[in-house]
Design an enzyme around this catalytic site. Structure first.
Site, PDB file in Angstrom:
ATOM      1  N   THR A   1      11.494  38.897  46.822  1.00 20.20           N
ATOM      2  CA  THR A   1      11.249  38.302  48.137  1.00 20.20           C
ATOM      3  C   THR A   1      12.506  37.668  48.707  1.00 20.20           C
ATOM      4  O   THR A   1      12.696  37.614  49.918  1.00 20.20           O
ATOM      5  CB  THR A   1      10.115  37.264  48.009  1.00 20.20           C
ATOM      6  OG1 THR A   1       8.932  37.973  47.633  1.00 20.20           O
ATOM      7  CG2 THR A   1       9.859  36.527  49.303  1.00 20.20           C
TER       8      THR A   1
ATOM      9  N   SER B   1       9.721  42.458  41.834  1.00 19.74           N
ATOM     10  CA  SER B   1       9.835  42.217  40.389  1.00 19.74           C
ATOM     11  C   SER B   1       8.673  42.765  39.556  1.00 19.74           C
ATOM     12  O   SER B   1       8.837  42.946  38.347  1.00 19.74           O
ATOM     13  CB  SER B   1      10.087  40.744  40.094  1.00 19.74           C
ATOM     14  OG  SER B   1       8.969  39.955  40.345  1.00 19.74           O
TER      15      SER B   1
ATOM     16  N   THR C   1      10.020  36.685  42.166  1.00 25.53           N
ATOM     17  CA  THR C   1       9.484  35.577  41.360  1.00 25.53           C
ATOM     18  C   THR C   1       8.335  35.995  40.443  1.00 25.53           C
ATOM     19  O   THR C   1       8.035  35.295  39.472  1.00 25.53           O
ATOM     20  CB  THR C   1       8.984  34.435  42.272  1.00 25.53           C
ATOM     21  OG1 THR C   1       8.007  34.966  43.158  1.00 25.53           O
ATOM     22  CG2 THR C   1      10.130  33.806  43.032  1.00 25.53           C
ATOM     23  N   ASP C   2       7.672  37.126  40.751  1.00 22.00           N
ATOM     24  CA  ASP C   2       6.465  37.483  39.988  1.00 22.00           C
ATOM     25  C   ASP C   2       6.749  37.622  38.490  1.00 22.00           C
ATOM     26  O   ASP C   2       5.947  37.195  37.663  1.00 22.00           O
ATOM     27  CB  ASP C   2       5.859  38.791  40.522  1.00 22.00           C
ATOM     28  CG  ASP C   2       5.222  38.622  41.890  1.00 22.00           C
ATOM     29  OD1 ASP C   2       5.073  37.464  42.341  1.00 22.00           O
ATOM     30  OD2 ASP C   2       4.879  39.644  42.513  1.00 22.00           O
TER      31      ASP C   2
HETATM   32  N1  LIG Z   1       8.180  35.764  45.691  1.00 18.83           N
HETATM   33  C1  LIG Z   1       8.459  36.966  45.180  1.00 18.83           C
HETATM   34  O1  LIG Z   1       9.590  37.246  44.905  1.00 18.83           O
HETATM   35  C2  LIG Z   1       7.305  37.891  44.941  1.00 18.83           C
HETATM   36  C3  LIG Z   1       7.629  39.364  44.943  1.00 18.83           C
HETATM   37  N2  LIG Z   1       6.405  40.138  44.920  1.00 18.83           N
HETATM   38  C4  LIG Z   1       8.482  39.773  43.747  1.00 18.83           C
HETATM   39  O2  LIG Z   1       8.279  39.299  42.659  1.00 18.83           O
HETATM   40  O3  LIG Z   1       9.330  40.618  43.915  1.00 18.83           O
END
Ligand SMILES: NC(=O)C[C@H](N)C(=O)O
Length: 352
Positions: free
Chosen positions: A37, A84, A117-118
């Site tokens: 993200t 991720s 973040t995932d």
């Molecule tokens: N906040 C994020 O980065 C979530 C995103 N779906 C990821 O992990 O790539």
């Protein structure tokens, strides 16, 4: 961003120019970008869920924060550009090898890795176990895409570069920086699906914080990491298959049988409570254990220790201390690159 479209292509690392030789006193920080993200984009600036993750390249991320130039000599490389959930073992190995290559150079003082973040905590913990340097490695992400009002990525990136350049960050293990907090890869976890303050270190606490211009440390990780870790991926091209199975009422053993049939060398159980398995799961797990598969008892609870049991070793079971299932999987994969001895693997879970 469940609706976000992502690409799983593993692109080639494009070598970028070496940071200028120390013509100033600023640290040389390399940014390795992987997507997420923090590199997310949407045509609507209030969109915080339906955006495309891994849409922007590393140069765009760097150019968005020109203030970094006054705290570090920053250069970037795009390792992959994915959401991720699509970070896999191949990407982990590629990222870790590139990180070690760069850290061995005199003209690199620290590394910042931009990441979704995932699964950020899995990558950070993997690096924590295989990076062979005490130079700072900081993994950073964001919860709002770059195009959103009050995007959190740019300041997180600025702070991550600051932490990577701080002499006090040396030897702390791989660090996670979001929302002004410095977390240890071993302890930090994502706790909220969408909130900006999602990364928490509930039991063990954060290592420190970035406030104003200063980096503050208050704690140290008590677990082995980086230069004290025995794990070495330099000659590996793949990692052993380890799957995670979730405990719930009325479950059947067929998932264990399926995992073994699909080639699992290890199974992490997201057990109920203090790492409990139902009778049916135990049957499946013990049958797998008899075939040499290591069963790691973790918990679906989200915090707390899974305590050892005297009957574990006889069934080829280990307990995972306070590692959540996804981090237990990372450690079990690396443990299985060294040994299949259940007692040795239990020692790894006590130490790392
Ligand atoms: N906040 C994020 O980065 C979530 C995103 N779906 C990821 O992990 O790539």
């Amino acid at each position: 961003a469940t609706a976000a479209t992502t690409s799983t292509t593993v692109s080639t690392v494009t070598p970028t120019t070496t940071p200028d030789k120390q013509t100033n006193h600023l640290p040389n920080i390399k940014i390795l970008a992987t997507g997420g993200t923090i590199a997310g984009s949407s045509s609507v600036n209030t969109d915080t869920t339906g955006y495309k993750a891994g849409a922007l390249g590393v140069e765009t991320l760097i150019n968005a924060v020109p203030e970094m130039k006054s705290i570090a000599n920053v250069s970037g490389e795009q390792v992959v550009n994915v959401g991720s959930p699509d970070v896999n073992n191949e990407i982990l190995l590629k990222l870790a090898k590139r990180t070690n290559e760069l850290l061995a150079r005199d003209d690199v003082d620290g590394i910042v890795i931009t990441h979704g973040t995932d699964t950020l905590e899995e990558t950070a913990y993997f690096l924590n176990l295989v990076v062979k340097s005490d130079k700072p490695v900081v993994v950073v992400g964001s919860m709002r895409p770059a195009t959103a009002i009050s995007a959190d990525g740019p300041f997180n990136l600025y702070n991550a570069v600051k932490v990577a350049g701080a002499p006090t960050s040396k030897g702390q293990g791989v660090l996670v920086l979001l929302n002004d907090r410095i977390g240890a890869a071993r302890y930090i976890t994502k706790t909220n699906t969408t909130a900006v303050d999602t990364f928490k270190s509930v039991e063990q606490g954060y290592l420190g914080a970035v406030v104003g211009d200063q980096v503050y440390y208050y704690n140290k990780s008590t677990h082995k990491h980086t230069t004290s870790s025995v794990f070495d991926i330099s000659n590996l091209t793949q990692l052993p298959q380890v799957d995670i199975l979730y405990e719930y009422q009325n479950n059947g053993r067929y998932l264990y049988d399926a995992a073994v049939a699909a080639g699992a060398k290890g199974i992490v159980v997201a057990g109920s409570g203090n790492g409990s398995l139902s009778k049916t799961s135990s049957e499946g797990a013990e049958a797998a254990g008899k075939k040499g598969v290591i069963i790691a008892r973790s918990t679906r609870v989200g915090s707390g220790v899974v305590s050892p049991s005297t009957t574990d070793a006889a069934s080829n079971f280990v307990s995972t201390d306070s590692l959540n299932p996804q981090k237990a999987r990372i450690l079990l994969m690396l443990a299985l690159t060294q040994t299949h001895d259940v007692n040795q693997i239990q020692t790894f879970f006590n130490e790392y």
